[in-house]
Every structure is written in C-alpha cells, then in structure tokens.
Motif scaffolding. Sequence first.
Motif, PDB file in Angstrom:
ATOM      1  N   VAL A 192      -8.879  -2.359  -6.921  1.00 18.58           N
ATOM      2  CA  VAL A 192      -7.485  -2.167  -5.840  1.00 18.58           C
ATOM      3  C   VAL A 192      -7.680  -3.425  -4.814  1.00 18.58           C
ATOM      4  N   ASP A 193      -6.301  -3.817  -3.812  1.00 17.93           N
ATOM      5  CA  ASP A 193      -6.056  -5.020  -3.364  1.00 17.93           C
ATOM      6  C   ASP A 193      -7.041  -4.606  -2.233  1.00 17.93           C
ATOM      7  N   ILE A 194      -7.913  -5.295  -1.310  1.00 20.73           N
ATOM      8  CA  ILE A 194      -8.650  -4.444   0.076  1.00 20.73           C
ATOM      9  C   ILE A 194      -7.721  -4.452   0.878  1.00 20.73           C
ATOM     10  N   ARG A 195      -6.560  -5.393   0.772  1.00 22.01           N
ATOM     11  CA  ARG A 195      -4.931  -4.674   2.168  1.00 22.01           C
ATOM     12  C   ARG A 195      -4.435  -3.225   1.590  1.00 22.01           C
ATOM     13  N   HIS A 196      -5.425  -2.929   0.328  1.00 26.22           N
ATOM     14  CA  HIS A 196      -4.188  -1.723   0.293  1.00 26.22           C
ATOM     15  C   HIS A 196      -5.235  -0.163   0.278  1.00 26.22           C
ATOM     16  N   LEU A 197      -6.549  -0.511   0.588  1.00 27.79           N
ATOM     17  CA  LEU A 197      -7.525   0.440   0.097  1.00 27.79           C
ATOM     18  C   LEU A 197      -6.967   1.958   1.828  1.00 27.79           C
TER      19      LEU A 197
ATOM     20  N   LYS B 241       0.387  -1.375  -0.249  1.00 23.06           N
ATOM     21  CA  LYS B 241      -0.027  -0.007   0.399  1.00 23.06           C
ATOM     22  C   LYS B 241       0.804   1.418  -0.005  1.00 23.06           C
ATOM     23  N   ASP B 242       1.547   1.191   0.342  1.00 20.95           N
ATOM     24  CA  ASP B 242       2.705   2.755   0.716  1.00 20.95           C
ATOM     25  C   ASP B 242       3.396   2.838  -0.942  1.00 20.95           C
TER      26      ASP B 242
END
Length: 280
Positions: free
Chosen positions: A104-109, A80-81
């Motif tokens: 979008v990857d939910i872990r990178h929301l 996500k960064d």
Amino acid sequence: MIILGTEELKQAESILKQSFPESIKVYGCIFNINRGKPHNLEVIADQWPDFAVIICKPKVQGTKDREGDFNIYSIYSKSKDTLKQFLNRPGVINKDAFTLLAGVDIRHLDAVQEFADQHGVPWKVQVVMNVLLLQNERQLQFKESNAGLRFAPLSPAHAHLVNSTWKYGGDLNSYNSVLNYITHNPSLCVIDEGGTEPVSWLLVYQHAALGLLYTLPQHRQKGYAKFLVSMMAKNLLEQGHPVYCFVEEENDFSNKLFTSLGFQNTPDYKAVWFELNKRQ
C-alpha cells in the motif's frame, strides 16, 4: 469492478510502466501473468481503461503457499479516496478473512485504516518497505576472479535450505512458495569449490521483485551478495524484466548494498504491508 482479461492485461502492463515506483509491484505481477507464468491471481480495476485503482488478488483463496496462506493483495492506487471507495465495493475484499495488503502506498495508508475502522476490522501495519529500482546499471559490480566458484540456478532440491533461512519461511506453505519461485522464476546461487550445495543465493518473487537474498554465515564478507544481484540484474535487463526490490526501511545493510549497486528509492514513497483481521 472490472476483471481484466487478456487484452486488458496487456494494456495495463504498458500503462503501469509509466507510473514507477508506485505501480511496480502490480506491474510485476501482470508482467509475469502476460508471459504465461503459473499464477493464482485475479486482476481487478475500479473502471477501464481510465482506472484509478488496480489490484491483484488471489483467484482461489486458501492455497497451500504463502500467497494463499496470507491472502496477499497487491495494490496500485492513484489516490486514497478512490482506494477507499473501491475497497468498499462488493467482491473486492472479504472483510471477515485475514488479508495482507502488500504494498500500500504510504501516502494512501489513511484510506485502508479508515476502511478497517469503518467496518470494525482489526488491523496492523506489518512492515514498511523502501522500494528500490535499478537506475544505474553501470554501478553493478562483478567479481574479478571467480576461481573455484560455480554459479547456477537453484534447483527444486534446494527449496528446503532456502525456506529454512528465509525470514518469512520455515513452514510447509512458505516451502511451497519457495519451490514455486525456484521452478518458475529466475534464480542464481553460488556453489563453493568442491561443494554441491549453495552457499549464497537470490530468487525472484511472483511479483517480479528480487528477494530471499541470503549468504550462509560462514561464507559472508566475500562479495557474493553483490555479485549475485549484479549478475541477476544484468540477466533480467537483457530479458526486458523489471529490476527492483523491497527492503525493510530499518535494514541498513541491505539498503546500502542495493544503493551501492545503482538501485534508488523515491524518498517520499514507501510501500506498507498492512494486515486486516487477525491471522488464525
């Protein structure tokens, strides 16, 4: 920001294949680009070849189809960064335009929410999807008797019917997208005995996912959907084509249907359709 050319796109396809399911949507876009399918996509990465983010976005904005109307971006990010950093680079995204970050990857929301908040951009989560990949083709189901039925690709003449029943359809832009899918991608339909119009159908999006599966209400409970998915999956596998789909997480019927046919999702991974700005 790196714009990928012909050779980089070939390399990207090979690299992304190792990172399913997270990379599957971007992989699907590039898979079709590399096979000469018509498109309006530009593929960009944060760096090359050791990329952490890769995005497929419209090359020309405002085209008269759903992809242009919604300014759809397909995103694969390793963290996500790095995603947040890349979104802030000049030329990656127009912060004043309505944009649909699709997948979008939910872990990178958090990254896209923080990006939007940082720039004062209104945002909304449109939908959360399960990502189902075919893992066991032995579970595909084929009807024992197809007497009186005809199976064929859809024709451009069917685009109005398909568009009229599509959840995201109903206008001219979505009609143009449906027409593009039918014209350039695989499709399959059931035509009832003595009829000329489809009663059930399945298409493939420009990102290579199965979609727009629909059966007219009066023809349901006959196994058409399972047969169409099974036959399409078999045909796509023979062509080396990815076989996957996105299903809204609350759509129990479709999730159960695809799971029964050997499709599986990764429990901790979901894809989010995320809107930036309000659509005019």
